[in-house]
Design an enzyme around this catalytic site. Structure first.
Site, PDB file in Angstrom:
ATOM      1  N   HIS B  66      -1.427  -6.544  -9.910  1.00 40.04           N
ATOM      2  CA  HIS B  66      -1.307  -7.759  -9.103  1.00 40.04           C
ATOM      3  C   HIS B  66      -2.697  -8.377  -9.021  1.00 40.04           C
ATOM      4  CE1 HIS B  66       2.780  -6.747  -7.711  1.00 40.04           C
ATOM      5  NE2 HIS B  66       2.355  -5.498  -7.791  1.00 40.04           N
ATOM      6  N   LEU B  67      -2.852  -9.552  -9.632  1.00 36.50           N
ATOM      7  CA  LEU B  67      -4.186 -10.163  -9.686  1.00 36.50           C
ATOM      8  C   LEU B  67      -4.352 -11.301  -8.671  1.00 36.50           C
ATOM      9  CD1 LEU B  67      -4.762 -10.069 -13.557  1.00 36.50           C
ATOM     10  CD2 LEU B  67      -5.520  -8.434 -11.813  1.00 36.50           C
ATOM     11  N   ASP B 155       8.996  -8.149  -9.229  1.00 31.61           N
ATOM     12  CA  ASP B 155       8.270  -7.084  -8.537  1.00 31.61           C
ATOM     13  C   ASP B 155       7.749  -7.492  -7.162  1.00 31.61           C
ATOM     14  OD1 ASP B 155       7.131  -4.555  -8.125  1.00 31.61           O
ATOM     15  OD2 ASP B 155       5.178  -5.385  -8.602  1.00 31.61           O
ATOM     16  N   HIS B 182      11.593  -3.277  -9.716  1.00 35.29           N
ATOM     17  CA  HIS B 182      11.086  -2.631  -8.492  1.00 35.29           C
ATOM     18  C   HIS B 182      12.329  -2.063  -7.799  1.00 35.29           C
ATOM     19  CE1 HIS B 182       8.767  -2.596  -4.567  1.00 35.29           C
ATOM     20  NE2 HIS B 182       9.997  -2.602  -4.130  1.00 35.29           N
ATOM     21  N   HIS B 241       6.957   2.058 -10.977  1.00 31.85           N
ATOM     22  CA  HIS B 241       6.478   2.997  -9.948  1.00 31.85           C
ATOM     23  C   HIS B 241       7.530   3.941  -9.361  1.00 31.85           C
ATOM     24  CE1 HIS B 241       8.004  -0.336  -7.629  1.00 31.85           C
ATOM     25  NE2 HIS B 241       6.911  -1.062  -7.739  1.00 31.85           N
ATOM     26  N   ASP B 314      -0.084  -0.262 -10.392  1.00 30.16           N
ATOM     27  CA  ASP B 314       0.403  -1.117  -9.297  1.00 30.16           C
ATOM     28  C   ASP B 314      -0.787  -1.579  -8.448  1.00 30.16           C
ATOM     29  OD1 ASP B 314       1.990  -2.549  -7.581  1.00 30.16           O
ATOM     30  OD2 ASP B 314       2.963  -0.817  -6.658  1.00 30.16           O
ATOM     31  N   GLY B 333       0.269  -1.773  -0.413  1.00 29.68           N
ATOM     32  CA  GLY B 333      -0.469  -1.814  -1.670  1.00 29.68           C
ATOM     33  C   GLY B 333      -1.893  -1.308  -1.580  1.00 29.68           C
TER      34      GLY B 333
HETATM   35 ZN   LIG Z   1       6.772  -2.919  -6.943  1.00 28.60          ZN
END
Ligand SMILES: [Zn+2]
Lengths: 323, 434
Positions: B66-67, B155, B182, B241, B314, B333
């Site tokens: 995740h950017l 996701d 997800h 994940h 992740d 996260g």
């Molecule tokens: Zn996820």
């Protein structure tokens, strides 16, 4: 089980943070404060500043802490969402830092999120007293319940000290909505360490098997009468009607199975001490007659609450009192 | 691009079955030669790296990061996130679509992949499977595929409705890319902030059950079976994940059955359990949550026996003020790009005895295959010169304060790592030196 260094000494966030020796010291201090004159007591925390930060309304606990602080001579500031003095949208951290900047030396926190006192203690570095967080804990309640039990079972002198076997031979039955009860958690994590046998009682939806993980030796008994027959202490918990409805539990069934009424008490536990952390709902989890009976120590709990919380405040502010 | 020679290293290239002393020549951003020591000594290269004592491997690939750009650049940008990736030995990352706005159109995808974003490594993206990731209307798979999409995912959320997931799998099969799911039945996890179990009970937190993850995995596998039988298509389901033994068991059975299922395991799920939450440490809060020891052990076992296809981080950066909140209010996260290799080597290699070659495969060849990244994941002749050099034996401690990410939300600050990245080379350019 010592409080980790990242929290200010004197904090009480979880009952697990107290060693048996810590508990004993708190009881001794409570006993000592109780023997003092009002004038003597009022000198202990003169000029000290305590903030009460209440995100949930709680007349009982808030008043108890507030009166305790005042009886010791401390000044108190109440910040609650009811009086809308909590800034809208401000984080717990910033509210805590503001209170600290205003001179608060300790914060008493009631919050609807489990674990909130840990956040406040970490971010402010101040001693924080957990006055109930979410479904997590209510450690001062467990301590006052302990003092109530000891006073009834062992007399005033017996309530001055504890060790790992003080409650040997004592079975405490905690009945009701264990899942949502912070009182149940704190008691279940304290009493076995003092030698008590703890039996949790309630229907599966309010008492999942995971509760056994609270402490080694905890037992579950779903049949209230069977549990009561073993009890020296019967601790009843408040039941919320909405919660029963949400879990599809029938109110009348619940009352039939788990209400502490005089008949049940007479048949199964004629000698047991009856406790309730309040607020209680007469006619639901407990019959009014039981609450008012000589076996009930519910009013004494309130008095012991004031005493124990005084000791916790003295401890939080690092004031030494000869005991 | 000028030549680069990497000499004297232990070259491990699982896809080509190589584990031995080799020298590597890079020319024009591609692998030009892999030869026994000495064979390339007469080549005059613009730059020579002495890799004595180091492992030379295909650059690592992370199929799940995740950017945060566009929209949440206070947490991370493509530039900072990929800089952290390079520091972690990664040469390719796949950005998830839950940016603000959600990456669900060709224009947004192109914006994200544009050179102006200054990605330090090769950037790929999986756009949303449904518009706005709302789970209702499929995005334009064909057009997005043509614009570079390597898969589709909502996701952060699952594709929940049976008929929508079915349609997504069918469309993805036609586009020959995976649906990355997800797996969380959000109808069962409302108000939950950690794993269901004794720790959650003690902490007074509502817990996500094993069932919430397993039910979606089991449902998706059933859909694969139905689509294969009725549509004559062979959709590829990639389960993100995986965190529970039960979901992993369902994947194992589906693989045995011959369905096209792949899955990833995150380093935190093979390293930690829900005990790591301690006294409400929000750096141990993520979704799926840390589970119990039996689940952690099952994740390790799945990596050892090959049921788990790859390791993915992740990587999910969040600002300090967001994590300094009440546990239930803090976002899910943790960051992971700089700690993935170090944890894989510590836990899977040193503690579990998994070979370096297998670990490198789990982090390069396998993810390249899952996402269909042509010319990546191995050091074959003519492939992109995506290379990582690391010192496999060096022990170090992660220092979150020194991260290249914009955020520091990691449970691994101060944690022991094995294997220090010395250089990361992406398409022949050195993008990180450690
Ligand atoms: Zn996820």
């Amino acid at each position: 089980m010592t409080l980790r260094a990242r929290y200010a000494a004197g904090s009480l966030l979880s009952i697990r943070d107290l060693s048996v020796e810590d508990v004993s010291n708190i009881l001794s201090l409570t006993a000592r404060l109780s023997t003092m004159s009002a004038t003597e007591r009022a000198a202990i925390l003169t000029g000290r500043r305590v903030a009460l930060l209440f995100y949930e309304s709680s007349t009982r606990t808030r008043t108890s802490f507030e009166l305790a602080a005042k009886s010791l001579g401390a000044t108190t500031t109440l910040v609650s969402d009811k009086s809308s003095s909590i800034e809208k949208g401000e984080s717990l951290k910033d509210t805590g830092l503001t209170l600290r900047a205003l001179g608060a030396e300790a914060i008493i926190l009631r919050h609807s999120n489990s674990g909130a006192p840990f956040v406040l203690a970490r971010e402010t570095g101040l001693p924080v007293l957990n006055a109930g967080d979410g479904m997590h804990e209510h450690p001062s309640q467990a301590l006052l319940d302990l003092r109530t039990m000891l006073t009834r079972l062992k007399g005033t002198d017996g309530a001055k000290h504890v060790d790992a076997s003080t409650l040997k031979g004592v079975t405490v039955v905690i009945t009701g909505d264990i899942l949502h009860s912070r009182v149940a958690r704190s008691n279940a994590m304290l009493l076995p360490r003092l030698g008590a046998r703890v039996i949790l009682c309630g229907p599966e939806k309010l008492l999942p098997e995971e509760a056994l993980g609270l402490n080694a030796g905890i037992e579950i008994e779903r049949n209230f009468d069977k549990a009561l027959q073993q009890a020296q202490v019967a601790m009843m918990l408040r039941i919320q009607r909405e919660r029963l409805a949400g879990l599809e539990l029938d109110l009348n069934d619940y009352i039939a199975s788990y209400q502490l009424n005089s008949e049940r008490l007479k048949t199964s536990a004629p000698q047991a001490l009856v406790l309730h952390p309040g607020p209680m709902i007469r006619g639901l989890e407990i019959e009014g007659e039981v609450a008012d009976s000589p076996q009930s120590a519910i009013e004494e709990q309130v008095a012991h609450g004031l005493a124990v919380r005084s000791a916790l405040l003295v401890r939080a502010l690092g004031k030494s009192v000869t005991v | 691009m000028s030549d680069l020679l990497i000499l004297n290293g232990r070259l491990i290239d699982p896809a080509n079955g190589i584990d031995g002393e080799r020298d590597l020549l890079v020319r024009d951003g591609r692998v030009a030669a892999v030869e026994a020591p000495g064979a390339l000594k007469n080549i005059a290269a613009a730059e020579t790296i002495d890799a004595t004592g180091q492992v030379v491997a295909p650059g690592l690939i992370d199929v799940h990061v995740h950017l945060r750009e566009p929209g949440q650049t206070y947490k991370e940008t493509i530039a900072t996130g990929t800089a952290a990736a390079a520091a972690g030995g990664f040469t390719s990352v796949i950005a998830m679509p839950n940016t603000v706005p959600v990456n669900d159109t060709v224009a947004k995808l192109e914006w994200m992949l544009d050179a102006a974003r200054r990605s330090a490594v090769k950037l790929f993206a999986m756009p949303a499977a449904t518009l706005g990731s709302m789970g209702v209307t499929l995005t334009d798979f064909e057009a997005l595929r043509a614009a570079g999409a390597v898969g589709f995912t909502d996701d952060g959320k699952p594709v929940l409705e049976d008929h929508v997931m079915r349609a997504a799998l069918v469309a993805a099969a036609r586009a020959e890319v995976p649906i990355s799911q997800h797996a969380e039945d959000t109808r069962l996890t409302g108000g939950c902030s950690m794993n269901a179990g004794q720790v959650a009970f003690r902490l007074g937190l509502r817990g996500m059950t094993v069932e919430a993850e397993a039910r979606i995995v089991e449902r998706d596998i059933r859909l694969l079976r139905e689509i294969e039988a009725t549509e004559g298509l062979r959709p590829h389901l990639h389960v993100q994940h995986v965190s529970t033994a039960r979901a992993m068991e369902a994947i194992r059975a589906a693989k045995r059955e011959g369905l096209h299922v792949t899955c990833e395991v995150a380093p935190h799920h093979f390293t930690l359990t829900d005990e790591a939450i301690g006294d409400y440490d929000t750096h141990a809060k993520m979704n799926p949550p840390l589970r119990v020891e039996a689940d952690r052990a099952a994740m390790v076992a799945s990596l050892l026996d090959g049921t788990a296809d790859c390791i993915a981080t992740d990587h999910a950066p969040h600002a300090a003020h967001e994590k300094e909140q009440e546990f239930e209010r803090a976002p899910n996260g943790i960051t992971g790009l700089e700690t993935s290799l170090g944890l894989a080597l510590r836990v899977l290699h040193r503690e579990q005895g998994l070979s370096l070659s297998r670990i490198i495969a789990l982090m390069s060849a396998a993810p390249a295959a899952i996402a269909g990244l042509a010319g990546r994941g191995s050091l074959s002749m003519g492939h992109f010169a995506d290379v990582v050099l690391f010192d496999a034996g060096s022990e170090w401690r992660y220092d979150a304060a020194k991260t290249l990410s914009r955020s520091r939300n990691t449970p691994f600050d101060g944690a022991e790592m094995l294997g220090k990245v010395r250089a990361t080379i992406c398409e022949g350019r050195v993008v990180y030196r450690g």
